[in-house]
Design a protein around this motif. Structure first.
Motif, PDB file in Angstrom:
ATOM      1  N   ALA A  73       4.394  -1.588  -4.225  1.00 60.44           N
ATOM      2  CA  ALA A  73       5.071  -1.630  -2.924  1.00 60.44           C
ATOM      3  C   ALA A  73       6.563  -1.881  -3.116  1.00 60.44           C
ATOM      4  O   ALA A  73       7.388  -1.213  -2.484  1.00 60.44           O
ATOM      5  CB  ALA A  73       4.453  -2.709  -2.039  1.00 60.44           C
ATOM      6  N   ALA A  74       6.929  -2.810  -3.994  1.00 67.58           N
ATOM      7  CA  ALA A  74       8.344  -3.089  -4.246  1.00 67.58           C
ATOM      8  C   ALA A  74       9.063  -1.840  -4.753  1.00 67.58           C
ATOM      9  O   ALA A  74      10.176  -1.535  -4.317  1.00 67.58           O
ATOM     10  CB  ALA A  74       8.482  -4.243  -5.243  1.00 67.58           C
ATOM     11  N   GLU A  75       8.415  -1.106  -5.644  1.00 66.29           N
ATOM     12  CA  GLU A  75       9.010   0.116  -6.179  1.00 66.29           C
ATOM     13  C   GLU A  75       9.127   1.191  -5.093  1.00 66.29           C
ATOM     14  O   GLU A  75      10.140   1.890  -5.000  1.00 66.29           O
ATOM     15  CB  GLU A  75       8.176   0.634  -7.351  1.00 66.29           C
ATOM     16  CG  GLU A  75       8.732   1.859  -8.019  1.00 66.29           C
ATOM     17  CD  GLU A  75      10.030   1.628  -8.785  1.00 66.29           C
ATOM     18  OE1 GLU A  75      10.621   2.617  -9.251  1.00 66.29           O
ATOM     19  OE2 GLU A  75      10.464   0.462  -8.918  1.00 66.29           O
ATOM     20  N   ILE A  76       8.106   1.327  -4.272  1.00 67.42           N
ATOM     21  CA  ILE A  76       8.129   2.300  -3.175  1.00 67.42           C
ATOM     22  C   ILE A  76       9.262   1.974  -2.200  1.00 67.42           C
ATOM     23  O   ILE A  76      10.014   2.858  -1.785  1.00 67.42           O
ATOM     24  CB  ILE A  76       6.762   2.347  -2.459  1.00 67.42           C
ATOM     25  CG1 ILE A  76       5.733   3.022  -3.372  1.00 67.42           C
ATOM     26  CG2 ILE A  76       6.864   3.045  -1.104  1.00 67.42           C
ATOM     27  CD1 ILE A  76       4.298   2.847  -2.923  1.00 67.42           C
ATOM     28  N   PHE A  77       9.411   0.694  -1.850  1.00 71.20           N
ATOM     29  CA  PHE A  77      10.477   0.303  -0.921  1.00 71.20           C
ATOM     30  C   PHE A  77      11.848   0.509  -1.559  1.00 71.20           C
ATOM     31  O   PHE A  77      12.795   0.925  -0.894  1.00 71.20           O
ATOM     32  CB  PHE A  77      10.311  -1.141  -0.468  1.00 71.20           C
ATOM     33  CG  PHE A  77       9.028  -1.384   0.288  1.00 71.20           C
ATOM     34  CD1 PHE A  77       8.463  -0.404   1.086  1.00 71.20           C
ATOM     35  CD2 PHE A  77       8.372  -2.595   0.190  1.00 71.20           C
ATOM     36  CE1 PHE A  77       7.273  -0.628   1.780  1.00 71.20           C
ATOM     37  CE2 PHE A  77       7.198  -2.831   0.877  1.00 71.20           C
ATOM     38  CZ  PHE A  77       6.645  -1.848   1.674  1.00 71.20           C
ATOM     39  N   ARG A  78      11.970   0.251  -2.858  1.00 66.24           N
ATOM     40  CA  ARG A  78      13.239   0.484  -3.552  1.00 66.24           C
ATOM     41  C   ARG A  78      13.595   1.970  -3.508  1.00 66.24           C
ATOM     42  O   ARG A  78      14.724   2.348  -3.198  1.00 66.24           O
ATOM     43  CB  ARG A  78      13.157   0.002  -4.997  1.00 66.24           C
ATOM     44  CG  ARG A  78      14.491   0.138  -5.754  1.00 66.24           C
ATOM     45  CD  ARG A  78      14.339  -0.150  -7.233  1.00 66.24           C
ATOM     46  NE  ARG A  78      13.511   0.832  -7.912  1.00 66.24           N
ATOM     47  CZ  ARG A  78      13.878   2.081  -8.210  1.00 66.24           C
ATOM     48  NH1 ARG A  78      15.070   2.527  -7.866  1.00 66.24           N
ATOM     49  NH2 ARG A  78      13.058   2.899  -8.836  1.00 66.24           N
ATOM     50  N   LEU A  79      12.613   2.821  -3.795  1.00 67.12           N
ATOM     51  CA  LEU A  79      12.851   4.260  -3.748  1.00 67.12           C
ATOM     52  C   LEU A  79      13.175   4.726  -2.333  1.00 67.12           C
ATOM     53  O   LEU A  79      14.021   5.601  -2.137  1.00 67.12           O
ATOM     54  CB  LEU A  79      11.638   5.019  -4.293  1.00 67.12           C
ATOM     55  CG  LEU A  79      11.431   4.918  -5.802  1.00 67.12           C
ATOM     56  CD1 LEU A  79      10.073   5.504  -6.192  1.00 67.12           C
ATOM     57  CD2 LEU A  79      12.554   5.614  -6.543  1.00 67.12           C
TER      58      LEU A  79
END
Length: 98
Positions: A73-79
């Motif tokens: 989720a953190a990576e998805i939100f960063r992207l």
């Protein structure tokens, strides 16, 4: 039976609970009701087929699967943030670097 789909809202609500340790705190931070947060988290658990949170005392902590999902989720939100920034800098006729 096919799994139910999940979306950004499911991830956002789950991530808030995992980070803040309670449905109440997540609801307050997100500006929604506690039932809304609970429903969204349960929907994500159903869609993925694994429990993501477990009670520990007065807190809810991510399970092993929950920690992995929180990382995704953190990576998805960063992207998503990068996509939004790239879109704001987009000049028609010029390629966008993603």
């Amino acid at each position: 039976m096919p799994k139910a789909p999940f979306d950004f809202d499911h991830l956002r609500y789950f991530e808030a609970v995992a980070r803040l340790g309670s449905v109440t705190a997540a609801a307050r931070a997100l500006g929604v009701t506690q039932p809304t947060v609970s429903v969204q988290v349960r929907a994500l658990e159903r869609a993925l087929g694994v429990p993501l949170l477990e009670p520990r005392g007065r807190r809810l902590l991510p399970t092993e699967a929950g920690r992995a999902v929180a990382g995704f989720a953190a990576e998805i939100f960063r992207l998503g943030d990068e996509l939004e920034q790239a879109a704001h800098g987009w000049i028609p006729g010029r390629p966008v670097r993603l």
